[in-house]
Design a protein around this motif. Structure first.
Motif, short mmCIF file in Angstrom:
data_model
loop_
_atom_site.label_atom_id
_atom_site.label_comp_id
_atom_site.label_asym_id
_atom_site.label_seq_id
_atom_site.Cartn_x
_atom_site.Cartn_y
_atom_site.Cartn_z
N GLU A 2 -2.58 5.60 -2.23
CA GLU A 2 -3.98 5.88 -2.53
C GLU A 2 -4.47 4.92 -3.59
O GLU A 2 -3.74 4.59 -4.52
N THR B 11 -7.24 5.84 1.11
CA THR B 11 -5.85 6.21 1.40
C THR B 11 -5.40 5.49 2.67
O THR B 11 -6.14 5.46 3.66
N THR C 98 -1.79 3.47 12.33
CA THR C 98 -2.06 3.18 10.92
C THR C 98 -3.42 3.79 10.61
O THR C 98 -4.40 3.51 11.30
N GLU D 57 -2.10 5.19 5.38
CA GLU D 57 -0.83 5.74 5.86
C GLU D 57 -0.37 4.90 7.06
O GLU D 57 -1.13 4.74 8.02
N TYR D 58 0.84 4.37 6.99
CA TYR D 58 1.31 3.52 8.09
C TYR D 58 2.83 3.42 8.09
O TYR D 58 3.49 3.78 7.12
N LYS E 117 2.65 5.65 2.36
CA LYS E 117 1.32 6.19 2.08
C LYS E 117 0.96 5.83 0.65
O LYS E 117 1.76 6.00 -0.25
N LYS F 92 7.89 5.12 6.96
CA LYS F 92 6.50 5.47 6.71
C LYS F 92 6.13 5.20 5.25
O LYS F 92 6.97 5.30 4.36
#
Length: 283
Positions: free
Chosen positions: A33, A42, A74, A44-45, A31, A29
């Protein structure tokens, strides 16, 4: 002693059952910003690897919708409304899906439901808040790990970029920096608004500060809203005038607040104003 030994054995057995071995995830994972102008973005994937496979046109077939990552959706979040291909994308979070049209063209889709594990089983076009077709370029090397990034950043926009295997796609988007900055400039240059005067006066009253200054501010707030009187402003005005030693002004404001509170059906303010007017000998 025997009882203690049994307890220790039970604890050891419980620990061996509950203990888990932690190993690296195949698609770790990520993340990050990024500030674009005044907007927070932001992403997240999960990041799968090529691992010797042919990705687009094989592992991910053309003509299908790809989850644009691995595992959970995602997710991309914007703190402000942004513009994508002439469409307004409201502030909030979206799942990013990609329709793999061909080797040279994809379509990025911003989906309002971010709770899926992969592509939704029942795709709902009404949940596509915005979509944009993007050109896909072949690059002369292999990028092993899926990378989603934001580059070419300016005050008013940036590029959402996706690169994996030997494919690269980019989607420009714009942010409302100019609108936000100009609104702030206009507000400052035009002076405080009624809400600013009210908040400042209320703070001075609560902290027992300069009541003369508080009176000046609350009177401005009330005057600025005289076309649409607010009973809570008038209530605060009554209390500030009373604290400033102006009993007549306090009674006048309290009576007005009482009238408008009754019209609004606000029993709480009716009771408070009634009690104050009785205290000040006006009822």
């Amino acid at each position: 002693m025997k009882k203690l030994l049994l307890i220790l054995l039970a604890f050891a057995a419980s620990y061996s059952v509950n203990a888990q071995i932690e190993t690296p995830q195949p698609s770790p994972k990520a993340k990050f910003e990024q500030k674009v102008g005044l907007t927070d973005v932001t992403i997240e994937y999960s990041r799968p690897g090529v691992k010797g496979r042919k990705i687009f046109g094989d592992l991910e077939s053309f003509g299908t919708i790809w989850r644009t990552g691995a595992n959970e959706n995602t997710k991309i979040t914007f703190s402000d409304d942004v513009m994508v291909a002439g469409q307004t994308l409201k502030a909030g979070s979206y799942a990013l899906f990609t329709k793999l049209i061909s080797a040279t063209e994809w379509e990025f889709m911003f989906y309002t439901d971010t709770s899926n594990w992969g592509t939704p089983q029942n795709w709902d076009d009404s949940k596509v808040a915005a979509s944009a077709k993007v050109a896909v370029e072949a690059i002369p090397f292999v990028v092993e790990t899926l990378t989603i990034d934001i580059n070419n950043i300016s005050n008013n926009g940036a590029n959402l970029e996706l690169i994996w295997d030997s494919s690269y796609a980019v989607l420009p988007f714009t942010v409302p920096t100019e609108k936000t900055v100009l609104a702030g400039i206009n507000k400052i240059m035009n002076g405080p608004g009624e809400a600013d005067y009210y908040a400042a006066a209320a703070y001075y009253l609560s902290e027992g500060k300069d009541m003369k200054k508080a009176t000046e501010w609350i009177d401005k707030a009330v005057d600025m809203t005289k076309d649409k009187p607010r009973f809570w402003y008038l209530r605060r005005q009554a209390l500030i005038h009373a604290a400033n030693g102006d009993k007549a002004g306090a009674i006048k404001a309290a009576k007005q607040s009482l009238t408008y509170a009754k019209e609004a059906g606000n029993d709480g303010y009716v009771k408070m104003n009634t009690a104050s007017l009785k205290e000040w000998g006006a009822m």
